[in-house]
Design a protein around this motif. Structure first.
Motif, PDB file in Angstrom:
ATOM      1  N   MET A   1      -1.529  -2.461   2.234  1.00  0.00           N
ATOM      2  CA  MET A   1      -0.984  -2.408   3.577  1.00  0.00           C
ATOM      3  C   MET A   1       0.045  -3.517   3.736  1.00  0.00           C
ATOM      4  N   THR A   2       1.114  -3.214   4.401  1.00  0.00           N
ATOM      5  CA  THR A   2       2.212  -4.157   4.620  1.00  0.00           C
ATOM      6  C   THR A   2       1.753  -5.349   5.446  1.00  0.00           C
ATOM      7  N   ARG A   3       2.073  -6.541   4.971  1.00  0.00           N
ATOM      8  CA  ARG A   3       1.810  -7.767   5.732  1.00  0.00           C
ATOM      9  C   ARG A   3       3.017  -7.998   6.636  1.00  0.00           C
ATOM     10  N   VAL A   4       2.777  -8.289   7.916  1.00  0.00           N
ATOM     11  CA  VAL A   4       3.853  -8.463   8.885  1.00  0.00           C
ATOM     12  C   VAL A   4       3.859  -9.903   9.385  1.00  0.00           C
ATOM     13  N   ASP A   5       4.992 -10.577   9.188  1.00  0.00           N
ATOM     14  CA  ASP A   5       5.157 -11.960   9.635  1.00  0.00           C
ATOM     15  C   ASP A   5       6.162 -12.004  10.776  1.00  0.00           C
ATOM     16  N   PHE A   6       5.730 -12.515  11.921  1.00  0.00           N
ATOM     17  CA  PHE A   6       6.607 -12.692  13.070  1.00  0.00           C
ATOM     18  C   PHE A   6       7.037 -14.149  13.154  1.00  0.00           C
ATOM     19  N   HIS A   7       8.343 -14.349  13.233  1.00  0.00           N
ATOM     20  CA  HIS A   7       8.920 -15.674  13.443  1.00  0.00           C
ATOM     21  C   HIS A   7       9.512 -15.634  14.842  1.00  0.00           C
ATOM     22  N   THR A   8       8.897 -16.369  15.773  1.00  0.00           N
ATOM     23  CA  THR A   8       9.266 -16.274  17.184  1.00  0.00           C
ATOM     24  C   THR A   8       9.902 -17.564  17.694  1.00  0.00           C
ATOM     25  N   PRO A  91      16.287  -4.102  16.596  1.00  0.00           N
ATOM     26  CA  PRO A  91      15.343  -4.256  17.709  1.00  0.00           C
ATOM     27  C   PRO A  91      14.132  -3.322  17.640  1.00  0.00           C
ATOM     28  N   ALA A  92      14.186  -2.295  16.812  1.00  0.00           N
ATOM     29  CA  ALA A  92      13.101  -1.312  16.751  1.00  0.00           C
ATOM     30  C   ALA A  92      12.282  -1.472  15.468  1.00  0.00           C
ATOM     31  N   VAL A  93      11.121  -0.854  15.457  1.00  0.00           N
ATOM     32  CA  VAL A  93      10.290  -0.819  14.255  1.00  0.00           C
ATOM     33  C   VAL A  93      11.004   0.033  13.207  1.00  0.00           C
ATOM     34  N   PRO A  94      11.187  -0.483  11.997  1.00  0.00           N
ATOM     35  CA  PRO A  94      11.833   0.314  10.949  1.00  0.00           C
ATOM     36  C   PRO A  94      10.977   1.529  10.575  1.00  0.00           C
ATOM     37  N   ALA A  95      11.609   2.671  10.442  1.00  0.00           N
ATOM     38  CA  ALA A  95      10.883   3.918  10.194  1.00  0.00           C
ATOM     39  C   ALA A  95      10.072   3.895   8.905  1.00  0.00           C
ATOM     40  N   GLU A 113      15.395  -9.808  23.490  1.00  0.00           N
ATOM     41  CA  GLU A 113      14.755 -10.023  22.182  1.00  0.00           C
ATOM     42  C   GLU A 113      13.244 -10.180  22.327  1.00  0.00           C
ATOM     43  N   LEU A 114      12.819 -10.873  23.363  1.00  0.00           N
ATOM     44  CA  LEU A 114      11.380 -11.062  23.590  1.00  0.00           C
ATOM     45  C   LEU A 114      10.693  -9.731  23.896  1.00  0.00           C
ATOM     46  N   THR A 115      11.314  -8.925  24.743  1.00  0.00           N
ATOM     47  CA  THR A 115      10.733  -7.625  25.087  1.00  0.00           C
ATOM     48  C   THR A 115      10.625  -6.737  23.855  1.00  0.00           C
ATOM     49  N   ALA A 116      11.705  -6.638  23.077  1.00  0.00           N
ATOM     50  CA  ALA A 116      11.681  -5.813  21.860  1.00  0.00           C
ATOM     51  C   ALA A 116      10.678  -6.354  20.859  1.00  0.00           C
ATOM     52  N   GLY A 117      10.603  -7.672  20.725  1.00  0.00           N
ATOM     53  CA  GLY A 117       9.646  -8.283  19.807  1.00  0.00           C
ATOM     54  C   GLY A 117       8.205  -7.993  20.196  1.00  0.00           C
ATOM     55  N   ARG A 118       7.912  -8.061  21.488  1.00  0.00           N
ATOM     56  CA  ARG A 118       6.548  -7.757  21.960  1.00  0.00           C
ATOM     57  C   ARG A 118       6.187  -6.298  21.679  1.00  0.00           C
ATOM     58  N   GLU A 119       7.148  -5.405  21.873  1.00  0.00           N
ATOM     59  CA  GLU A 119       6.889  -3.980  21.604  1.00  0.00           C
ATOM     60  C   GLU A 119       6.600  -3.755  20.116  1.00  0.00           C
ATOM     61  N   ARG A 120       7.385  -4.401  19.252  1.00  0.00           N
ATOM     62  CA  ARG A 120       7.132  -4.262  17.819  1.00  0.00           C
ATOM     63  C   ARG A 120       5.778  -4.859  17.452  1.00  0.00           C
ATOM     64  N   TYR A 121       5.449  -6.003  18.004  1.00  0.00           N
ATOM     65  CA  TYR A 121       4.168  -6.645  17.725  1.00  0.00           C
ATOM     66  C   TYR A 121       3.007  -5.720  18.101  1.00  0.00           C
ATOM     67  N   ASP A 126      -1.590  -2.440  16.986  1.00  0.00           N
ATOM     68  CA  ASP A 126      -2.360  -1.259  17.352  1.00  0.00           C
ATOM     69  C   ASP A 126      -2.647  -0.358  16.156  1.00  0.00           C
ATOM     70  N   ARG A 127      -1.891  -0.517  15.084  1.00  0.00           N
ATOM     71  CA  ARG A 127      -2.106   0.281  13.869  1.00  0.00           C
ATOM     72  C   ARG A 127      -2.845  -0.491  12.787  1.00  0.00           C
ATOM     73  N   GLY A 128      -3.289  -1.695  13.114  1.00  0.00           N
ATOM     74  CA  GLY A 128      -4.131  -2.456  12.213  1.00  0.00           C
ATOM     75  C   GLY A 128      -3.435  -3.241  11.118  1.00  0.00           C
ATOM     76  N   TYR A 129      -2.128  -3.443  11.238  1.00  0.00           N
ATOM     77  CA  TYR A 129      -1.427  -4.223  10.214  1.00  0.00           C
ATOM     78  C   TYR A 129      -1.789  -5.696  10.338  1.00  0.00           C
ATOM     79  N   PRO A 130      -1.953  -6.391   9.204  1.00  0.00           N
ATOM     80  CA  PRO A 130      -2.223  -7.833   9.263  1.00  0.00           C
ATOM     81  C   PRO A 130      -0.987  -8.575   9.766  1.00  0.00           C
ATOM     82  N   LEU A 131      -1.170  -9.360  10.824  1.00  0.00           N
ATOM     83  CA  LEU A 131      -0.061 -10.054  11.473  1.00  0.00           C
ATOM     84  C   LEU A 131      -0.195 -11.563  11.308  1.00  0.00           C
ATOM     85  N   ASN A 132       0.918 -12.200  11.041  1.00  0.00           N
ATOM     86  CA  ASN A 132       1.006 -13.655  11.004  1.00  0.00           C
ATOM     87  C   ASN A 132       2.095 -14.070  11.972  1.00  0.00           C
TER      88      ASN A 132
END
Length: 142
Positions: A1-8, A91-95, A113-121, A126-132
């Motif tokens: 599963m893809t690891r997702v790292d958010f730099h905010t 700004p969107a989740v990559p397909a 940017e904050l609104t789009a980032g929150r939506e992606r997060y 919600d799909r269970g990806y590991p988030l950092n």
């Protein structure tokens, strides 16, 4: 599963993206950078100028050199030759992000940017990806 790292809380997203690209390159990890054509042009220019001592080999995904180039710039992921790290500057989740081992998301400080980032997060969470999460302070170093 893809690891997702958010730099905010990133003040200059393109400069920060250049530093992440340098870090991936120095670690020997191929990187695909996804954005719209205008943002990719701006990012390409920043890769050439952000550091006078660094050269980060990069090209567009439609180049014949893409398969041999460690940093590939793409407007879509159809022809992405690497599947290790994806840096999303859109700004969107990559397909097709799930094809990658790791996804880097940069979230700036503007309201949009904050609104789009929150939506992606929320999408990834919600799909269970590991988030950092890596919240940046005054220093913009990656």
């Amino acid at each position: 599963m893809t690891r997702v790292d958010f730099h905010t809380n990133v003040g200059d997203a393109l400069l920060y993206a250049c530093r992440l690209a340098r870090k991936a390159y120095q670690a020997g990890q191929p990187l695909v950078v996804l954005a719209d054509p205008g943002r990719l042009r701006a990012f390409d220019e920043r890769l050439w100028t952000f550091s006078p001592l660094d050269f980060l080999p990069h090209c567009m995904a439609d180049s014949g050199l893409a398969a041999r180039t460690p940093i590939v710039l793409a407007t879509d992921l159809e022809r992405a030759p690497h599947h290790q790290i994806l840096l999303n500057l859109a700004p969107a989740v990559p397909a097709q992000f799930a094809r990658f081992e790791r996804l880097l998301e940069i979230v700036g400080t503007s309201d949009g940017e904050l609104t789009a980032g929150r939506e992606r997060y929320r999408f990834y969470r919600d799909r269970g990806y590991p988030l950092n999460n890596y919240k940046q302070g005054d220093q913009q170093g990656a």
